[in-house]
Enzyme design. Sequence first.
Site, short mmCIF file in Angstrom:
data_model
loop_
_atom_site.label_atom_id
_atom_site.label_comp_id
_atom_site.label_asym_id
_atom_site.label_seq_id
_atom_site.Cartn_x
_atom_site.Cartn_y
_atom_site.Cartn_z
N ILE A 128 35.82 26.93 -15.20
CA ILE A 128 35.80 26.98 -16.66
C ILE A 128 34.35 27.21 -17.09
CG2 ILE A 128 35.78 24.42 -16.83
CD1 ILE A 128 37.32 24.89 -19.56
N ALA A 129 34.16 28.21 -17.95
CA ALA A 129 32.79 28.61 -18.31
C ALA A 129 32.54 28.37 -19.79
CB ALA A 129 32.57 30.08 -17.95
N PRO A 133 23.09 30.03 -20.96
CA PRO A 133 21.66 29.73 -20.79
C PRO A 133 21.06 29.10 -22.06
CG PRO A 133 22.17 31.91 -19.91
CD PRO A 133 23.44 31.41 -20.56
N GLY A 134 21.53 29.51 -23.23
CA GLY A 134 20.93 29.00 -24.48
C GLY A 134 21.60 27.78 -25.06
N GLU A 247 38.87 15.46 -18.78
CA GLU A 247 37.76 15.76 -17.87
C GLU A 247 36.81 14.55 -17.81
OE1 GLU A 247 35.72 19.41 -18.77
OE2 GLU A 247 34.01 18.90 -17.49
N GLN A 284 18.35 -14.52 0.33
CA GLN A 284 19.02 -14.87 -0.92
C GLN A 284 18.99 -13.69 -1.91
OE1 GLN A 284 17.20 -17.47 -3.89
NE2 GLN A 284 18.96 -18.82 -3.68
N GLN A 341 18.30 0.63 -2.00
CA GLN A 341 17.13 -0.20 -1.71
C GLN A 341 17.30 -1.00 -0.41
OE1 GLN A 341 14.42 0.11 -3.42
NE2 GLN A 341 13.19 -1.56 -2.62
N GLY A 369 29.56 16.99 -20.59
CA GLY A 369 28.95 16.53 -21.84
C GLY A 369 27.96 15.43 -21.50
N GLU A 372 24.40 11.29 -23.77
CA GLU A 372 23.97 11.10 -25.17
C GLU A 372 25.05 11.64 -26.12
OE1 GLU A 372 22.15 12.44 -22.76
OE2 GLU A 372 20.59 10.93 -22.52
#
Length: 382
Positions: A128-129, A133-134, A247, A284, A341, A369, A372
């Site tokens: 799915i496109a 670029p912008g 999605e 611990q 870690q 998406g 934010e």
Amino acid sequence: MQMFENYSSHWMDGDLEQFEAVVARFFREQVEPNDLKWREAKRTGRDVWRKAGELGIILPDVPEQYGGSGGTPAHMAVVIREQARVGDAAFGVMLSHIVGHYILAFGTEAQKLRWLPGIASGEVICSIAMTEPGTGSDLQAIRCRADRAGDAYVVNGAKTFITNGQQSDFVLVVARTGAEGAKGISLILVETATPGFRRGKCLDKIGIEGADTSEMYFDDCTVPADNVLGGVEGQGFYQLMGQLPHERAAIAISAQGAMERALALTLDYVKERKAFGKAIVDFQNTRFELADIKATVLACRTFCDHVIEKWVDGTLDSALASMAKFWLTDRQVEVIDRCLQFFGGYGYMREYPIARMYTDARVQRIYGGANEIQRELVGRSL
Ligand SMILES: Cc1cc2nc3c(=O)[nH]c(=O)nc-3n(C[C@H](O)[C@H](O)[C@H](O)COP(=O)(O)OP(=O)(O)OC[C@H]3O[C@@H](n4cnc5c(N)ncnc54)[C@H](O)[C@@H]3O)c2cc1C
């Protein structure tokens, strides 16, 4: 993977448990061993698609009359979770699933019959496109055009970051067929064998290297007018709004699977690795950290189960899907970082799965998406 004693997901039942065993075996045997090879090749190749198709796990929740397996979204939740539990993000099954569901939800009967069986069997790989670029986050600002010319559409424009882009047989293209704004957007099915379609670079990423992520170009790429999804132009934005929550739920489920894997790998490691004459788990700090992580992963699991139940009963709304997407993927990145870690220097070596999970996780906060944008969507619903 039995991670939480005395906890089980309410949406699971006997049928789903059997399905889970088949799916888990598929990912363990056909996917996990190929991880490094696929990362090197920057793609999976077609074999895995056909094998997944034979098992009915690409469109498990599409009616059998269209080649699917006749299940529910719970079946897809199982697929996504098992994929994440082996640390795979190369096999772009989620994208074919997403495209299949656009067609199922909005396609004409002829489009469903034409496309869905091939997607389900793995013969046809989809993309799915949306992103260009912008513009990415601001979908209404897309510039790719599909202009009506008699009984055809002529597509012109560029897309980028498209998953399955090098391998896909057809692309569901978000294109402008009308004026500025939401009402001028349509979804157009473009076969990649169509003259005027060109694949660009397979992009070099910091993680999920086995998932081919590509540029695409459309230069007077002419497709039949029948290829507009649903047969009527101008519906694209509404179609996107209808499917994007699924999605986002799927991304949240994959985050959950990844966290469970990270915790399991870490528990094994800290019990084995020794420092200052004792196992790392005997410090611990390790136990406190892992107690915290386990509580987080269980909280995520219960949230995720709630989302899956809503998806299954058809009441998953956009705000809940966005909440799950941003919250679980943020937790995924934190949890994997904290787990890594405990592996010390080995955690930084790509040879160790936890290192690959660390770089793979980061994109979960960006695609589907950006987080934010998800917070923005939830904020609007308050
Ligand atoms: C590996 C990968 C696979 C992908 N697969 C696909 C695919 O298959 N199909 C597809 O169409 N796209 C795909 N994408 C694209 C992805 O969905 C976009 O990258 C994403 O939506 C963000 O768009 P952008 O990159 O243009 O960032 P921009 O829109 O430029 O945003 C950049 C950043 O600005 C901030 N921002 C933007 N708008 C707002 C706002 N309103 N409020 C607050 N902050 C904001 C956010 O922090 C955001 O991350 C993929 C991307 C990657 C990296």
